[in-house]
Design a protein around this motif. Sequence first.
Motif, PDB file in Angstrom:
ATOM      1  N   CYS A  41       0.849  -1.183   0.000  1.00  0.00           N
ATOM      2  CA  CYS A  41       0.000   0.000   0.000  1.00  0.00           C
ATOM      3  C   CYS A  41       0.892   1.243   0.000  1.00  0.00           C
ATOM      4  O   CYS A  41       2.029   1.200   0.482  1.00  0.00           O
ATOM      5  N   HIS A  63      -0.777  -4.454   6.078  1.00  0.00           N
ATOM      6  CA  HIS A  63      -2.069  -4.373   6.774  1.00  0.00           C
ATOM      7  C   HIS A  63      -3.215  -4.799   5.864  1.00  0.00           C
ATOM      8  O   HIS A  63      -4.364  -4.767   6.268  1.00  0.00           O
ATOM      9  N   GLU A  64      -2.879  -5.197   4.617  1.00  0.00           N
ATOM     10  CA  GLU A  64      -3.924  -5.662   3.691  1.00  0.00           C
ATOM     11  C   GLU A  64      -3.621  -7.119   3.401  1.00  0.00           C
ATOM     12  O   GLU A  64      -2.868  -7.426   2.490  1.00  0.00           O
ATOM     13  N   CYS A 166      -6.928  -1.854   1.192  1.00  0.00           N
ATOM     14  CA  CYS A 166      -7.624  -0.949   2.108  1.00  0.00           C
ATOM     15  C   CYS A 166      -8.276   0.171   1.320  1.00  0.00           C
ATOM     16  O   CYS A 166      -8.897   1.064   1.893  1.00  0.00           O
TER      17      CYS A 166
HETATM   18 ZN    ZN Z   1      -3.438   0.112   2.734  1.00  0.00          ZN
END
Ligand code: ZN
Length: 370
Positions: A41, A63-64, A166
């Motif tokens: 990301c 975090h994805e 995200c």
């Molecule tokens: Zn992200």
Amino acid sequence: MTKSRAAVVPSPSEPLVVEEYEIPELVSGAALMRVANAGVCGTDVHLWHGKLSGVPYPLIPGHEVVGTIEDVGPSPIRDLDGNLIKVGDRVTFHDVTKTCYSCWYCLIAKAPTKCPNREVYGITRDSTKWPHLIGGYAEYLYLTPGTHIIKIPDHVSFDGASAVGCAMPTAIHTVMRSPLGWGKNVAIQGAGPVGLMLAILAKVNGASTITSIDQAPNRLKIAQEFGATHTLNIRDTSLAERKDILKDIAGGHGPDIVYEATGSALAIPEGIELVREGGTYTICGQYTDSGPVEINPHLMNRKHLDIRTVWGSETTHVYQAIKTIADNYDRFPFEKLVTHRFSLDDAQKALETQEKQLSVKAVISPHGKE
Ligand SMILES: [Zn+2]
Ligand SMILES: [Zn+2]
């Protein structure tokens, strides 16, 4: 398997290194996930450069994350729909844990994305502390008790689920802060992942026209496959021309709603110019600080604008994101958005690719494509 490799940012702007961690024993309510893809990301690039506050280093980013349940702790766990989670289930999860739902922001202001007690996998969680494996750039990720887990429907591939990362939850939160509905004329500044997801949401909500604005011809071409009815390249047109073109597209008045998803501060004065009189401008692309910019407040006031911003996403937006992909999987070529795949050893290269915007969506697949 007792150990997991993970790509680690030792400290801001230092090259990533791959390290090996012991996989801790699963406590009650926990699960172990075999990582299929960790989305790379734009935020990861900012984390690498140390541009976000409150981030502990060394950091395992990611975090994805999508993957398969490898093991479940001693007590049963359930997904958000209340279904039992079993070994072999294909899942994703909301990267935010520990939103407290008991502080002033959660209860009174009803702004849980501003909860000071939030912790985020791959961003604010400390890899030096138990359970260490708290970022997606790893072979295995430890899902701590209370993590909001969502099953990925069978017809959605890991790449299809990763494609939205995200970006889709952010886009959903953004449209919920705007009066999006059928018949609206929409313009979207930025055709990166969030801008593309906004185009999809405008389409499925019945927008009349959807104009994607960007400077990258390849991104604008992709936008046409994700709902954009018109595209505008800022390199080929002046601001005055863009205003005129958008007025023409929208019946002589200009767009009812302009969404900002660029990451560039310069987009803001332009967005205020582009939106029609009495229209809505919704800003979500200024997640990192790209500095101040000059705006004319009189123009905002005279145009009678609704201007709103959005911060982060809640579990409901992640849940709705998976539903949106699943419900529209035949309608949009989600998997096509995954343009680059890297191994853990090439995590550094992955961040550089994302930074140069060579990819639409890059993923790290620690076990190869699954
Ligand atoms: Zn992200
Ligand atoms: Zn709270």
